[in-house]
Design a protein around this motif. Structure first.
Motif, mmCIF file in Angstrom:
data_model
loop_
_atom_site.group_PDB
_atom_site.id
_atom_site.type_symbol
_atom_site.label_atom_id
_atom_site.label_comp_id
_atom_site.label_asym_id
_atom_site.label_seq_id
_atom_site.Cartn_x
_atom_site.Cartn_y
_atom_site.Cartn_z
ATOM 1 N N TYR A 1 4.776 -19.979 34.844
ATOM 2 C CA TYR A 1 3.454 -19.771 35.414
ATOM 3 C C TYR A 1 3.385 -18.317 35.892
ATOM 4 O O TYR A 1 4.402 -17.626 35.931
ATOM 5 N N PRO A 2 2.199 -17.823 36.247
ATOM 6 C CA PRO A 2 2.046 -16.387 36.539
ATOM 7 C C PRO A 2 3.037 -15.809 37.551
ATOM 8 O O PRO A 2 3.679 -14.791 37.276
ATOM 9 N N ALA A 3 3.192 -16.426 38.702
ATOM 10 C CA ALA A 3 4.068 -15.846 39.730
ATOM 11 C C ALA A 3 5.531 -15.849 39.288
ATOM 12 O O ALA A 3 6.277 -14.905 39.574
ATOM 13 N N ALA A 4 5.954 -16.885 38.576
ATOM 14 C CA ALA A 4 7.336 -16.928 38.076
ATOM 15 C C ALA A 4 7.551 -15.858 37.012
ATOM 16 O O ALA A 4 8.617 -15.231 36.957
ATOM 17 N N SER A 5 6.549 -15.621 36.186
ATOM 18 C CA SER A 5 6.643 -14.560 35.179
ATOM 19 C C SER A 5 6.789 -13.198 35.853
ATOM 20 O O SER A 5 7.618 -12.375 35.458
ATOM 21 N N LYS A 6 5.985 -12.982 36.890
ATOM 22 C CA LYS A 6 6.059 -11.725 37.640
ATOM 23 C C LYS A 6 7.435 -11.565 38.286
ATOM 24 O O LYS A 6 8.025 -10.476 38.276
ATOM 25 N N LYS A 7 7.979 -12.659 38.825
ATOM 26 C CA LYS A 7 9.287 -12.637 39.468
ATOM 27 C C LYS A 7 10.386 -12.279 38.471
ATOM 28 O O LYS A 7 11.287 -11.487 38.775
ATOM 29 N N ILE A 8 10.324 -12.816 37.273
ATOM 30 C CA ILE A 8 11.332 -12.527 36.257
ATOM 31 C C ILE A 8 11.254 -11.067 35.829
ATOM 32 O O ILE A 8 12.280 -10.386 35.717
ATOM 33 N N ALA A 9 10.047 -10.563 35.606
ATOM 34 C CA ALA A 9 9.890 -9.145 35.241
ATOM 35 C C ALA A 9 10.443 -8.257 36.354
ATOM 36 O O ALA A 9 11.153 -7.275 36.093
ATOM 37 N N ARG A 10 10.146 -8.606 37.582
ATOM 38 C CA ARG A 10 10.629 -7.840 38.735
ATOM 39 C C ARG A 10 12.153 -7.846 38.784
ATOM 40 O O ARG A 10 12.790 -6.824 39.052
ATOM 41 N N ALA A 11 12.764 -8.998 38.535
ATOM 42 C CA ALA A 11 14.226 -9.117 38.570
ATOM 43 C C ALA A 11 14.881 -8.261 37.485
ATOM 44 O O ALA A 11 15.881 -7.585 37.732
ATOM 45 N N ILE A 12 14.309 -8.294 36.283
ATOM 46 C CA ILE A 12 14.868 -7.497 35.187
ATOM 47 C C ILE A 12 14.733 -6.012 35.495
ATOM 48 O O ILE A 12 15.685 -5.240 35.317
ATOM 49 N N ASN A 13 13.569 -5.597 35.990
ATOM 50 C CA ASN A 13 13.377 -4.192 36.368
ATOM 51 C C ASN A 13 14.351 -3.778 37.467
ATOM 52 O O ASN A 13 14.915 -2.685 37.435
ATOM 53 N N HIS A 14 14.561 -4.647 38.449
ATOM 54 C CA HIS A 14 15.439 -4.340 39.573
ATOM 55 C C HIS A 14 16.891 -4.181 39.126
ATOM 56 O O HIS A 14 17.627 -3.355 39.657
ATOM 57 N N ALA A 15 17.322 -4.960 38.136
ATOM 58 C CA ALA A 15 18.708 -4.910 37.668
ATOM 59 C C ALA A 15 18.960 -3.763 36.692
ATOM 60 O O ALA A 15 20.110 -3.353 36.503
ATOM 61 N N SER A 16 17.918 -3.229 36.094
ATOM 62 C CA SER A 16 18.074 -2.204 35.061
ATOM 63 C C SER A 16 18.905 -1.026 35.549
ATOM 64 O O SER A 16 18.636 -0.445 36.599
ATOM 65 N N GLY A 17 19.950 -0.694 34.785
ATOM 66 C CA GLY A 17 20.832 0.418 35.141
ATOM 67 C C GLY A 17 21.822 0.097 36.237
ATOM 68 O O GLY A 17 22.662 0.930 36.577
ATOM 69 N N ARG A 18 21.730 -1.103 36.818
ATOM 70 C CA ARG A 18 22.617 -1.490 37.926
ATOM 71 C C ARG A 18 23.623 -2.561 37.517
ATOM 72 O O ARG A 18 24.772 -2.509 37.902
ATOM 73 N N ARG A 19 23.123 -3.586 36.821
ATOM 74 C CA ARG A 19 23.974 -4.717 36.462
ATOM 75 C C ARG A 19 23.379 -5.424 35.258
ATOM 76 O O ARG A 19 22.175 -5.336 35.026
ATOM 77 N N PRO A 20 24.206 -6.132 34.487
ATOM 78 C CA PRO A 20 23.669 -6.900 33.362
ATOM 79 C C PRO A 20 22.825 -8.076 33.856
ATOM 80 O O PRO A 20 22.929 -8.491 35.007
ATOM 81 N N VAL A 21 22.019 -8.597 32.951
ATOM 82 C CA VAL A 21 21.182 -9.761 33.236
ATOM 83 C C VAL A 21 21.592 -10.883 32.295
ATOM 84 O O VAL A 21 21.763 -10.669 31.093
ATOM 85 N N VAL A 22 21.748 -12.073 32.853
ATOM 86 C CA VAL A 22 21.978 -13.286 32.064
ATOM 87 C C VAL A 22 20.820 -14.228 32.365
ATOM 88 O O VAL A 22 20.541 -14.526 33.525
ATOM 89 N N VAL A 23 20.141 -14.679 31.306
ATOM 90 C CA VAL A 23 19.024 -15.610 31.436
ATOM 91 C C VAL A 23 19.466 -16.943 30.854
ATOM 92 O O VAL A 23 19.836 -17.013 29.683
ATOM 93 N N LEU A 24 19.435 -17.994 31.678
ATOM 94 C CA LEU A 24 19.698 -19.346 31.201
ATOM 95 C C LEU A 24 18.351 -19.955 30.852
ATOM 96 O O LEU A 24 17.533 -20.223 31.730
ATOM 97 N N ALA A 25 18.108 -20.120 29.563
ATOM 98 C CA ALA A 25 16.765 -20.439 29.095
ATOM 99 C C ALA A 25 16.655 -21.842 28.527
ATOM 100 O O ALA A 25 17.238 -22.169 27.513
#
Length: 171
Positions: free
Chosen positions: A79-103
């Motif tokens: 849903y919209p807020a969860a989508s925004k949260k995921i984008a925010r998390a990926i942006n926040h981790a960029s250049g700092r740590r890898p991202v693992v998505v359990l989909a």
């Protein structure tokens, strides 16, 4: 045993992370975003942002949201807020740590309510975050994975994105 069986994502995330690692849950109380869980933790001794999508129906809360006339938000749906949260998390981790998505992700909610809530824009923000991400992204399909989810987490968007699927999953 069944890809459509409802399950909670936090126990799955706990099984994936290092057992002796602390967990920092980001944006836990973000209104309407409870369908996405974002943890900063360790996997294999390495600092990682771990993202999971709830795979069970959730109560809708205070009478707002897609469940109007019903009493739940659909499982494995963004849903919209969860989508925004995921984008925010990926942006926040960029250049700092890898991202693992359990989909286990059926895609995005296409209801009029979600579209009025900027669902298309926030879905596009996930794709933009994937394109701009610096570092490895691993998407692990643990159930089903199709629709708009397949578009925004597509390995053609970023050479460092790897997609894995547990046996028996559907992509």
């Amino acid at each position: 045993p069944s890809r459509k069986t409802a399950f909670e994502i936090r126990p799955v995330m706990s099984a994936v992370m290092d057992q002796d690692s602390p967990v920092l849950e980001r944006w836990r109380d973000q209104r309407g975003a409870q369908g996405a869980v974002v943890w900063d933790t360790r996997i294999g001794g390495r600092a990682t942002t771990l993202i999971g999508i709830e795979s069970h129906h959730r109560p809708e809360g205070k009478g707002d949201g897609p469940g109007q006339g019903q009493n739940w938000w659909a499982a494995a749906t963004l849903y919209p807020a969860a989508s925004k949260k995921i984008a925010r998390a990926i942006n926040h981790a960029s250049g700092r740590r890898p991202v693992v998505v359990l989909a286990n992700l059926a895609g995005f909610d296409g209801s009029a309510w979600s579209l009025r809530g900027n669902q298309l824009e926030f879905g596009a923000e996930i794709a933009r975050a994937v394109v701009n991400f610096v570092g490895p992204i691993v998407v692990v399909v643990i159930g089903r994975f199709h629709g708009g989810a397949y578009v925004v987490f597509n390995k053609t968007l970023n050479d460092n994105l790897r997609m894995l699927a547990v046996e028996g999953t559907k992509v």
